[in-house]
Write a protein that holds these residues in place. Sequence first.
Motif, PDB file in Angstrom:
ATOM      1  N   VAL A  36     -34.495  70.761 -45.324  1.00  0.00           N
ATOM      2  CA  VAL A  36     -34.112  69.930 -46.475  1.00  0.00           C
ATOM      3  C   VAL A  36     -33.881  68.486 -46.034  1.00  0.00           C
ATOM      4  CG1 VAL A  36     -32.381  69.599 -48.299  1.00  0.00           C
ATOM      5  CG2 VAL A  36     -33.078  71.919 -47.641  1.00  0.00           C
ATOM      6  N   ALA A  37     -33.140  68.283 -44.933  1.00  0.00           N
ATOM      7  CA  ALA A  37     -32.821  66.913 -44.491  1.00  0.00           C
ATOM      8  C   ALA A  37     -32.358  66.924 -43.042  1.00  0.00           C
ATOM      9  CB  ALA A  37     -31.719  66.321 -45.373  1.00  0.00           C
ATOM     10  N   ARG A  38     -32.553  65.794 -42.382  1.00  0.00           N
ATOM     11  CA  ARG A  38     -31.994  65.596 -41.036  1.00  0.00           C
ATOM     12  C   ARG A  38     -30.657  64.886 -41.183  1.00  0.00           C
ATOM     13  NH1 ARG A  38     -36.178  65.866 -36.449  1.00  0.00           N
ATOM     14  NH2 ARG A  38     -37.492  67.396 -37.488  1.00  0.00           N
ATOM     15  N   ILE A  39     -29.691  65.345 -40.426  1.00  0.00           N
ATOM     16  CA  ILE A  39     -28.312  64.875 -40.592  1.00  0.00           C
ATOM     17  C   ILE A  39     -27.816  64.268 -39.286  1.00  0.00           C
ATOM     18  CG2 ILE A  39     -25.943  65.612 -41.147  1.00  0.00           C
ATOM     19  CD1 ILE A  39     -27.931  66.021 -43.475  1.00  0.00           C
ATOM     20  N   SER A  40     -27.011  63.207 -39.407  1.00  0.00           N
ATOM     21  CA  SER A  40     -26.266  62.688 -38.255  1.00  0.00           C
ATOM     22  C   SER A  40     -25.011  62.017 -38.814  1.00  0.00           C
ATOM     23  CB  SER A  40     -27.117  61.691 -37.461  1.00  0.00           C
ATOM     24  OG  SER A  40     -27.555  60.660 -38.320  1.00  0.00           O
ATOM     25  N   SER A  41     -24.139  61.578 -37.910  1.00  0.00           N
ATOM     26  CA  SER A  41     -22.909  60.924 -38.374  1.00  0.00           C
ATOM     27  C   SER A  41     -23.136  59.422 -38.471  1.00  0.00           C
ATOM     28  CB  SER A  41     -21.763  61.185 -37.398  1.00  0.00           C
ATOM     29  OG  SER A  41     -21.458  62.555 -37.391  1.00  0.00           O
ATOM     30  N   VAL A  42     -22.636  58.830 -39.529  1.00  0.00           N
ATOM     31  CA  VAL A  42     -22.777  57.387 -39.717  1.00  0.00           C
ATOM     32  C   VAL A  42     -21.395  56.753 -39.864  1.00  0.00           C
ATOM     33  CG1 VAL A  42     -25.038  57.497 -40.821  1.00  0.00           C
ATOM     34  CG2 VAL A  42     -23.004  57.621 -42.224  1.00  0.00           C
ATOM     35  N   LEU A  43     -21.330  55.463 -39.519  1.00  0.00           N
ATOM     36  CA  LEU A  43     -20.117  54.699 -39.777  1.00  0.00           C
ATOM     37  C   LEU A  43     -20.200  54.200 -41.218  1.00  0.00           C
ATOM     38  CD1 LEU A  43     -17.700  53.767 -37.982  1.00  0.00           C
ATOM     39  CD2 LEU A  43     -18.836  51.545 -37.888  1.00  0.00           C
ATOM     40  N   VAL A  44     -19.147  54.401 -41.991  1.00  0.00           N
ATOM     41  CA  VAL A  44     -19.107  53.862 -43.351  1.00  0.00           C
ATOM     42  C   VAL A  44     -17.992  52.819 -43.416  1.00  0.00           C
ATOM     43  CG1 VAL A  44     -20.074  55.877 -44.523  1.00  0.00           C
ATOM     44  CG2 VAL A  44     -17.615  55.776 -44.129  1.00  0.00           C
ATOM     45  N   ALA A  45     -18.179  51.835 -44.281  1.00  0.00           N
ATOM     46  CA  ALA A  45     -17.222  50.727 -44.346  1.00  0.00           C
ATOM     47  C   ALA A  45     -16.852  50.439 -45.794  1.00  0.00           C
ATOM     48  CB  ALA A  45     -17.813  49.476 -43.709  1.00  0.00           C
ATOM     49  N   ASN A  46     -15.568  50.202 -46.017  1.00  0.00           N
ATOM     50  CA  ASN A  46     -15.101  49.722 -47.314  1.00  0.00           C
ATOM     51  C   ASN A  46     -15.717  48.336 -47.555  1.00  0.00           C
ATOM     52  OD1 ASN A  46     -12.893  47.838 -48.650  1.00  0.00           O
ATOM     53  ND2 ASN A  46     -12.652  49.884 -49.505  1.00  0.00           N
ATOM     54  N   ARG A  47     -16.243  48.104 -48.740  1.00  0.00           N
ATOM     55  CA  ARG A  47     -16.988  46.856 -48.991  1.00  0.00           C
ATOM     56  C   ARG A  47     -16.111  45.617 -48.828  1.00  0.00           C
ATOM     57  NH1 ARG A  47     -22.007  46.599 -51.090  1.00  0.00           N
ATOM     58  NH2 ARG A  47     -23.001  48.634 -51.092  1.00  0.00           N
ATOM     59  N   ALA A  48     -14.876  45.678 -49.350  1.00  0.00           N
ATOM     60  CA  ALA A  48     -13.993  44.511 -49.244  1.00  0.00           C
ATOM     61  C   ALA A  48     -13.602  44.286 -47.792  1.00  0.00           C
ATOM     62  CB  ALA A  48     -12.755  44.718 -50.111  1.00  0.00           C
TER      63      ALA A  48
END
Length: 220
Positions: free
Chosen positions: A172-184
């Motif tokens: 279905v999909a390839r997965i890995s961990s990503v860094l996410v950031a609050n926009r402000a």
Amino acid sequence: MLTIALPKGRVLRAVAPLLARAGADAQVLLADDRSLVREMPQAGLRFLLLKPDDVPTYVDYGAADLGVCGRDVLLERPTDLYQPLDLGIGRCRMIVAGVVGRAAPVGVPRVATKYPRCAADYFARRGVQAEIVHVQGSVELAPLVGLSDLIVDLVETGATLAQNGLEEREEVARISSVLVANRAAYKLRQDRVGPFIEALRPPRPPESPGDPGARAGAGA
Ligand code: PRP
């Protein structure tokens, strides 16, 4: 203080050495106690230990500036967060699996999954009607006891599938961990957020002079 939301469990063990590059104390992060906030005042860092599914919520509401999140979580619950960096850890795949040797059912297959949205989208894209059954975990059990014909779940080593007599049918999909950031926070705290992200960025392989292909491959 920069506040970073982290998922407890497997990914925490993989991300701790990466975070050490940004000044975090990996031993404090991995200490086996029940404290949910791990502060490192000298490094100006504070970590929140959360259920993986909750990381985007804490970052979205600004309770954390940054977070580490699996692509599976973001696929299941799309958010408006910045995703400035793929961390290259927590690699696994989301797959469709069924019981070894058991043919596809006649009619509408029943599919058990922790990812009802991803599963529904996947079967809809392929023009296959499917009944999705939402379960919270131990997904591999469902086809063994007649709850479902198939599952959509994550596979890393394949051990859980094998030990339960299941086999992969489709990816279905390839997965890995990503860094996410609050926009402000990403904009207003760039002086802190920017260097933190750079410290986590994997080093680029050196380019050999005169090799025109070297640049195209970098960072892929
Ligand atoms: C995950 C996933 C699979 C297993 C795959 O479950 O949902 O069950 O890991 O790993 P493997 O291919 O290396 O065997 P998790 O351990 O998060 O527990 P859960 O079943 O409670 O979701």
